[in-house]
Design a protein around this motif. Structure first.
Motif, PDB file in Angstrom:
ATOM      1  N   MET A   1       0.870  -1.352  -0.214  1.00 28.03           N
ATOM      2  CA  MET A   1      -0.076  -0.037   0.277  1.00 28.03           C
ATOM      3  C   MET A   1       0.887   1.206   0.093  1.00 28.03           C
ATOM      4  O   MET A   1       0.767   2.211  -0.720  1.00 28.03           O
ATOM      5  CB  MET A   1      -1.178   0.045   1.352  1.00 28.03           C
ATOM      6  CG  MET A   1      -1.957  -1.080   1.052  1.00 28.03           C
ATOM      7  SD  MET A   1      -3.116  -0.911  -0.264  1.00 28.03           S
ATOM      8  CE  MET A   1      -3.869   0.600  -0.071  1.00 28.03           C
ATOM      9  N   THR A   2       1.973   1.275   0.686  1.00 22.11           N
ATOM     10  CA  THR A   2       2.991   2.473   0.849  1.00 22.11           C
ATOM     11  C   THR A   2       3.494   2.569  -0.600  1.00 22.11           C
ATOM     12  O   THR A   2       3.455   3.800  -1.294  1.00 22.11           O
ATOM     13  CB  THR A   2       3.933   2.095   1.881  1.00 22.11           C
ATOM     14  OG1 THR A   2       3.302   1.861   3.066  1.00 22.11           O
ATOM     15  CG2 THR A   2       4.984   3.342   1.849  1.00 22.11           C
ATOM     16  N   ARG A   3       3.943   1.412  -1.199  1.00 25.33           N
ATOM     17  CA  ARG A   3       4.446   1.788  -2.524  1.00 25.33           C
ATOM     18  C   ARG A   3       3.380   2.094  -3.528  1.00 25.33           C
ATOM     19  O   ARG A   3       3.962   2.870  -4.617  1.00 25.33           O
ATOM     20  CB  ARG A   3       5.188   0.237  -3.027  1.00 25.33           C
ATOM     21  CG  ARG A   3       6.526  -0.119  -2.227  1.00 25.33           C
ATOM     22  CD  ARG A   3       7.365  -1.274  -2.695  1.00 25.33           C
ATOM     23  NE  ARG A   3       6.581  -2.541  -2.803  1.00 25.33           N
ATOM     24  CZ  ARG A   3       6.279  -3.351  -1.696  1.00 25.33           C
ATOM     25  NH1 ARG A   3       7.008  -3.200  -0.660  1.00 25.33           N
ATOM     26  NH2 ARG A   3       5.562  -4.289  -1.754  1.00 25.33           N
ATOM     27  N   ILE A   4       2.178   1.669  -3.351  1.00 22.62           N
ATOM     28  CA  ILE A   4       1.437   2.096  -4.520  1.00 22.62           C
ATOM     29  C   ILE A   4       0.968   3.677  -4.330  1.00 22.62           C
ATOM     30  O   ILE A   4       0.893   4.359  -5.267  1.00 22.62           O
ATOM     31  CB  ILE A   4      -0.024   1.434  -4.340  1.00 22.62           C
ATOM     32  CG1 ILE A   4       0.267  -0.141  -4.810  1.00 22.62           C
ATOM     33  CG2 ILE A   4      -1.031   2.036  -4.983  1.00 22.62           C
ATOM     34  CD1 ILE A   4      -1.203  -1.113  -4.391  1.00 22.62           C
TER      35      ILE A   4
ATOM     36  N   ASP B   1       2.201   5.125 -13.175  1.00 20.67           N
ATOM     37  CA  ASP B   1       1.170   4.063 -13.366  1.00 20.67           C
ATOM     38  C   ASP B   1       1.600   2.996 -12.044  1.00 20.67           C
ATOM     39  O   ASP B   1       2.570   2.426 -12.234  1.00 20.67           O
ATOM     40  CB  ASP B   1       1.262   3.473 -14.577  1.00 20.67           C
ATOM     41  CG  ASP B   1       0.201   2.503 -14.728  1.00 20.67           C
ATOM     42  OD1 ASP B   1      -0.744   2.554 -14.178  1.00 20.67           O
ATOM     43  OD2 ASP B   1       0.360   1.522 -15.633  1.00 20.67           O
ATOM     44  N   PRO B   2       0.398   2.750 -11.221  1.00 19.90           N
ATOM     45  CA  PRO B   2       0.646   1.950 -10.253  1.00 19.90           C
ATOM     46  C   PRO B   2       0.444   0.407 -10.439  1.00 19.90           C
ATOM     47  O   PRO B   2       0.185  -0.404  -9.714  1.00 19.90           O
ATOM     48  CB  PRO B   2      -0.215   2.536  -9.064  1.00 19.90           C
ATOM     49  CG  PRO B   2      -1.315   2.991  -9.830  1.00 19.90           C
ATOM     50  CD  PRO B   2      -0.639   3.579 -11.116  1.00 19.90           C
TER      51      PRO B   2
ATOM     52  N   SER C   1      -3.836   3.660 -18.769  1.00 21.89           N
ATOM     53  CA  SER C   1      -3.437   4.656 -17.802  1.00 21.89           C
ATOM     54  C   SER C   1      -3.852   5.990 -18.420  1.00 21.89           C
ATOM     55  O   SER C   1      -2.787   6.858 -18.483  1.00 21.89           O
ATOM     56  CB  SER C   1      -1.678   4.423 -17.697  1.00 21.89           C
ATOM     57  OG  SER C   1      -1.249   4.647 -18.859  1.00 21.89           O
ATOM     58  N   ALA C   2      -5.007   5.997 -18.914  1.00 21.34           N
ATOM     59  CA  ALA C   2      -5.585   7.438 -19.440  1.00 21.34           C
ATOM     60  C   ALA C   2      -5.748   8.475 -18.245  1.00 21.34           C
ATOM     61  O   ALA C   2      -5.805   9.359 -18.524  1.00 21.34           O
ATOM     62  CB  ALA C   2      -6.701   7.176 -20.095  1.00 21.34           C
ATOM     63  N   GLY C   3      -5.768   7.826 -17.125  1.00 17.46           N
ATOM     64  CA  GLY C   3      -5.899   8.850 -15.962  1.00 17.46           C
ATOM     65  C   GLY C   3      -6.934   8.218 -14.970  1.00 17.46           C
ATOM     66  O   GLY C   3      -7.551   7.091 -15.241  1.00 17.46           O
ATOM     67  N   PHE C   4      -6.828   8.962 -13.658  1.00 20.04           N
ATOM     68  CA  PHE C   4      -7.684   8.356 -12.491  1.00 20.04           C
ATOM     69  C   PHE C   4      -8.893   9.102 -12.850  1.00 20.04           C
ATOM     70  O   PHE C   4      -9.240  10.182 -12.660  1.00 20.04           O
ATOM     71  CB  PHE C   4      -6.885   8.642 -11.369  1.00 20.04           C
ATOM     72  CG  PHE C   4      -7.937   8.096 -10.153  1.00 20.04           C
ATOM     73  CD1 PHE C   4      -7.856   6.751  -9.781  1.00 20.04           C
ATOM     74  CD2 PHE C   4      -8.373   9.085  -9.481  1.00 20.04           C
ATOM     75  CE1 PHE C   4      -8.623   6.543  -8.721  1.00 20.04           C
ATOM     76  CE2 PHE C   4      -9.337   8.763  -8.414  1.00 20.04           C
ATOM     77  CZ  PHE C   4      -9.224   7.350  -7.899  1.00 20.04           C
ATOM     78  N   SER C   5     -10.049   8.180 -12.927  1.00 17.04           N
ATOM     79  CA  SER C   5     -11.356   8.654 -12.884  1.00 17.04           C
ATOM     80  C   SER C   5     -11.908   8.580 -11.286  1.00 17.04           C
ATOM     81  O   SER C   5     -11.846   7.623 -10.724  1.00 17.04           O
ATOM     82  CB  SER C   5     -12.234   7.496 -13.894  1.00 17.04           C
ATOM     83  OG  SER C   5     -13.586   8.289 -13.661  1.00 17.04           O
ATOM     84  N   GLY C   6     -12.548  10.006 -11.123  1.00 16.88           N
ATOM     85  CA  GLY C   6     -13.125   9.739  -9.641  1.00 16.88           C
ATOM     86  C   GLY C   6     -14.314   9.074  -9.603  1.00 16.88           C
ATOM     87  O   GLY C   6     -14.898   8.565 -10.525  1.00 16.88           O
ATOM     88  N   PHE C   7     -15.285   9.098  -8.521  1.00 15.26           N
ATOM     89  CA  PHE C   7     -16.384   8.544  -8.359  1.00 15.26           C
ATOM     90  C   PHE C   7     -17.432   9.129  -9.025  1.00 15.26           C
ATOM     91  O   PHE C   7     -18.521   8.631  -9.313  1.00 15.26           O
ATOM     92  CB  PHE C   7     -16.794   8.573  -6.930  1.00 15.26           C
ATOM     93  CG  PHE C   7     -16.019   7.618  -6.000  1.00 15.26           C
ATOM     94  CD1 PHE C   7     -16.081   6.206  -6.179  1.00 15.26           C
ATOM     95  CD2 PHE C   7     -14.900   8.257  -5.064  1.00 15.26           C
ATOM     96  CE1 PHE C   7     -15.316   5.394  -5.360  1.00 15.26           C
ATOM     97  CE2 PHE C   7     -14.336   7.638  -4.357  1.00 15.26           C
ATOM     98  CZ  PHE C   7     -14.459   6.021  -4.425  1.00 15.26           C
TER      99      PHE C   7
END
Length: 165
Positions: A56-59, A68-69, A121-127
């Motif tokens: 979890m720390t490395r992510i 990209d994790p 890895s296009a991006g993080f999509s929120g809720f």
């Protein structure tokens, strides 16, 4: 037609584990065999806890760095699988579980899996379905924000400073 191996393996796993119990029980005795099974389960819980927090720390570090994790997520899944395999009574699953806790084995598994999977890895999509944009973040105080569209901004507000940069 391709024959699925995973269902066959799941059906054969109890027989493999029973055979392992019989072989080990003959060599070291029943109580020692049961002691090994309990020790493996306790070891699995301990390793899962320690290794899980490390993953979890490395992510989190990968995300904070903007990388990209995916690899760290795959390592996390493999560590969870390893812990579950150690919790399942049996020596065959314990051996596979212990091997998955070793980083070189996880690296080999990642190399095998990454060739057979498609990653985005296009991006993080929120809720709410919006993608987080990189840019300037302004931390406002309570008196610097108003719902009233007629309110005039403060002259020392950071919002007025963005246009000057």
């Amino acid at each position: 037609m391709r024959f699925p191996l995973i269902p066959l393996f799941v059906l054969a796993l109890p027989f493999i584990e029973i055979a392992g119990f019989v072989i080990v029980g003959k060599q070291i005795g029943v109580l020692a065999t049961l002691g090994l099974v309990v020790a493996a389960a306790v070891l699995g819980m301990i390793l899962l806890r320690v290794q899980g927090f490390g993953v979890m720390t490395r992510i989190r570090k990968e995300l904070d760095a903007g990388r990209d994790p995916g690899r760290e997520l795959a390592n996390g899944v493999m560590i969870i699988l390893a812990g579950v395999l150690l919790l399942i009574p049996g020596f065959f699953t314990d051996i596979i579980g212990l091997l998955l806790f070793l980083p070189p084995v996880r690296t080999l598994a990642w190399g095998f899996l990454s060739k057979r999977m498609v990653f985005s890895s296009a991006g993080f999509s929120g809720f709410n379905g919006t993608t987080r944009q990189r840019g300037t973040t302004i931390d406002l105080d309570a008196d610097e924000y108003s719902h009233d569209p007629k309110a005039r901004p403060r002259t020392d507000s950071p919002w007025s400073q963005i246009d000057k940069d």
